[in-house]
Design an enzyme around this catalytic site. Sequence first.
Site, PDB file in Angstrom:
ATOM      1  CB  THR A  99      -0.908   0.016   1.245  1.00  0.00           C
ATOM      2  OG1 THR A  99      -1.662  -1.197   1.271  1.00  0.00           O
ATOM      3  CG2 THR A  99      -1.870   1.216   1.191  1.00  0.00           C
ATOM      4  CE  LYS A 171      -4.933  -1.102   1.594  1.00  0.00           C
ATOM      5  NZ  LYS A 171      -4.508  -2.326   2.165  1.00  0.00           N
TER       6      LYS A 171
END
Length: 269
Positions: A99, A171
């Site tokens: 991420t 995300k």
Amino acid sequence: MDTTKKIAFLGLGHMGAPMARHLLAQGHVLTVWNRTPDKAEPLVAAGATVAATPAGAVRDADLVVTMLADPAALRAVSDGILSDPSALRPGVHWIDTSTVGPEAVGALAKRLPEGVTLTDAPVMGSVDRAATGTLWVLAGGDPLPGPVSELLTTLGEVTVCGPAGSGAALKLVLINAVVGGVGLVAEALRLGQALGLPEELVRAELARGPLAGAVARTYADASHFPVALAAKDVALATGHAPLPILEAVRASLTARPELADRDLSRIRV
Ligand code: NAP
């Protein structure tokens, strides 16, 4: 499932290790690398080959998977790979599951040699789902190269989000909603306690309403998503839009350094 393709897996932290182990269990051939070499040992015992450097890990690979902490980690590992111009062959597919946000992915894409593809594929779900190949994979790149699609399907259920970078972007949206939701539930529990209400009552009644999923995450016991990484994800988001509520949540996360390595659920205590 094509298991003839050679996979390089870099980043064997809480998420990367079970993901790599799951790929091995599915019959894939893996070369692994981790900055702290000890973490590779259980994977080697499970059949992986270990490489001494990031460039060495990717040298013969058809697919490269990175699962690293943050943009700085991705930059450090990609510097290592790209410092050896012969390490990445044309035709290699690099999948970043970390991420790191769309900027870091875009910056990496610009540095890759001709013929190497990059797919951003961050994941939702924690260590428990990583181990069982039941992650929720957010892929940027439409259409996905065939081998990329096949590998991601092994890791979990794939949502093709749109063009390159859109997986990394979505995300940030999803994880920030989760972090904000858990922060809100933690405060609601604190308010209930201050008002003299039993925790079980507050928990059960909150779970009957629209915050049900956030309540479940606040009490998850098989996840390990450290508070420090949650704060990192809020920081990655706040440059994109005014997010005063999430800024406040981030301040509350970083104000408790003793929780930095603990799962996000611990903020309820
Ligand atoms: P982690 O356990 O802290 O692992 C981080 C990995 O990055 C380790 O392999 C670490 O190497 C490596 N790393 C950090 N800095 C580095 C550097 N400068 N150079 C090279 N390698 C470096 O984190 P994680 O829980 O596996 O999470 C990995 C990513 O997935 C993060 O982006 C996180 O936000 C995301 N994510 C986590 C979860 C979760 O539940 N944990 C769920 C979904 C997504 P060392 O072992 O040497 O420290």
